[in-house]
Scaffold this active site. Structure first.
Site, short mmCIF file in Angstrom:
data_model
loop_
_atom_site.label_atom_id
_atom_site.label_comp_id
_atom_site.label_asym_id
_atom_site.label_seq_id
_atom_site.Cartn_x
_atom_site.Cartn_y
_atom_site.Cartn_z
N THR A 93 -25.97 9.21 10.46
CA THR A 93 -24.88 9.28 11.44
C THR A 93 -24.95 8.11 12.42
OG1 THR A 93 -24.10 10.58 13.33
CG2 THR A 93 -26.40 10.85 12.75
N TYR A 133 -30.18 17.09 17.63
CA TYR A 133 -29.62 16.75 16.31
C TYR A 133 -29.79 15.26 16.02
CZ TYR A 133 -26.07 15.07 13.06
OH TYR A 133 -25.43 14.40 12.05
#
Ligand code: NAD
Ligand code: DAU
Length: 332
Positions: free
Chosen positions: A120, A147
């Site tokens: 990401t 995360y």
């Protein structure tokens, strides 16, 4: 080729599985734990002679060893993926994103299996709203949430395994995906399904945060391009020049659903909320020749709204529990 796709019952993984089976002769084995985020129905209609779903955990070293040993390449999507959940219960993020990735790359190293790691843009932290720069492959890592820090950790493990053990791996870092089959906990489906339920959309804080939206189909075509042509050891950023602030996205959803553009609520902001993400995908475009097909965000949003309106059986079983969780967190 025989591909092992981890997390293939999730939003982006299932999109990739459909893309591969539609556009190549490859066969696919999906390894997915079917957590709250996985959905068998996202894999309906695939050809039985080229597709198999194995329900299992990527931290299960014995199972992973067999499946990785049997594959020509692994494409690793499986993750705990939602920032808000990571702020309330980080442990599953460490288990799946760190230990799960470790388990897979150890097996890929042992068997000499080609490995592509899905990551990401959040590993780079965030940008100021007026910063003329965008993230590139050279941007230093600076993750904000449990995360994104576990995703950053997993990227660094893959890089270390390439350098120290000769793992045959590539990495991609993509911006925010949208499209059909996304879990209703995420921003765009949450607001669409709220409006369909007669509930006002919920905007965190003032809503000035910017995300760089890409259609999930474009993410899939980019990953397949990297699998085909990517250089081992390299990282590629994936983005489609889709910057939008959250307030504008909510207003557009309301307008497309025939509601007043201001019919939304402001709710408690996310702790540590990243302000802006923006991707420079020049490397992927110039070195591997990839181009996104979806450049009209409003049209993509319109199609996505139509999909959620027409596929209520897919998302409705998750909706009440998701909203109950947001209620507990003061974000409903
Ligand atoms: P998702 O939450 O929709 O799906 C995750 C899938 O992984 C689910 O099917 C779940 O059952 C499975 N899974 C979770 N833990 C597992 C485990 N221990 N073993 C086996 N399977 C397990 O996530 P998504 O949005 O599709 O994201 C997929 C990947 O793409 C993630 O690695 C995420 O970090 C990355 N990514 C997502 C976005 C985005 O906008 N959603 C953008 C860039 C990168
Ligand atoms: O950038 C890539 C990342 O995009 C992926 O790595 C993550 O897996 C994916 O979940 C996504 O992370 P975000 O945190 O950006 O996505 P989310 O859909 O949770 O939120 C998008 C923006 O909308 C963010 O600024 C928070 C805001 N938001 C979210 C929800 C759920 C709201 O304003 N209201 C909401 O109800």
């Amino acid at each position: 080729m025989k591909l092992l796709v981890t997390g293939g019952a999730g939003f982006i993984g299932s999109n990739f599985v459909h893309h591969v089976l539609d556009t190549t002769d490859h066969s696919v084995v999906v390894l997915d734990k079917l957590t709250y985020a996985g959905n068998r129905a996202s894999l309906d209609g695939l050809p039985a002679d080229r597709f198999e779903l194995v329900v299992g955990d990527i931290t299960d070293a014995a199972l992973v060893d067999v499946l990785v040993g049997d594959a020509d390449a692994v494409v690793h999507y499986a993750a705990e993926s939602h920032n808000d959940n990571s702020l309330h219960d980080p442990r599953p993020f460490l288990d799946t994103n760190i230990i799960g990735t470790y388990t897979l790359i150890e097996a890929a190293r042992k068997h000499g299996t080609r490995f592509h790691h899905i990551s990401t843009d959040e590993v780079y932290g965030d940008l100021e709203l007026d910063d003329p720069n965008r993230f590139t492959e050279q941007t230093p890592y600076n993750p904000s949430s449990p995360y994104s820090s576990t995703k950053a950790g997993s990227d660094l493990l893959v890089r270390a395994w390439v350098r120290s053990f000769g793992l045959q791996a590539t990495i991609s870092n993509c911006s925010n995906n949208y499209g059909p089959y996304q879990h209703v906990e995420k921003f765009i489906p949450r607001q669409i399904t709220n409006v369909l339920d007669g509930v006002r959309p919920k905007l965190y804080g003032a809503g000035q945060n910017v995300r760089d939206w890409i259609h999930a189909n474009d993410h899939s075509s980019a990953v397949l391009t990297i699998l085909d042509k990517g250089v081992i050891g390299e990282t590629y950023l994936i983005g489609a020049d889709g910057e939008q602030d959250n307030k504008t996205v909510v207003e557009t959803i309301l307008e497309l659903l025939g509601q007043p553009r201001d019919a939304y609520d402001h709710v408690t902001d996310r702790a540590g909320h990243d302000l802006r993400y923006a991707i420079d995908s020049t490397k992927l475009r110039t070195e591997l020749g990839w181009r996104p097909a979806f450049q009209d965000f409003r049209a993509g949003l319109e199609d996505t709204i139509a999909w959620y309106r027409d596929h209520q059986a897919w998302w409705r079983p998750q909706k009440a529990a998701t909203e109950a969780r947001y209620q507990e967190q003061g974000q409903a």
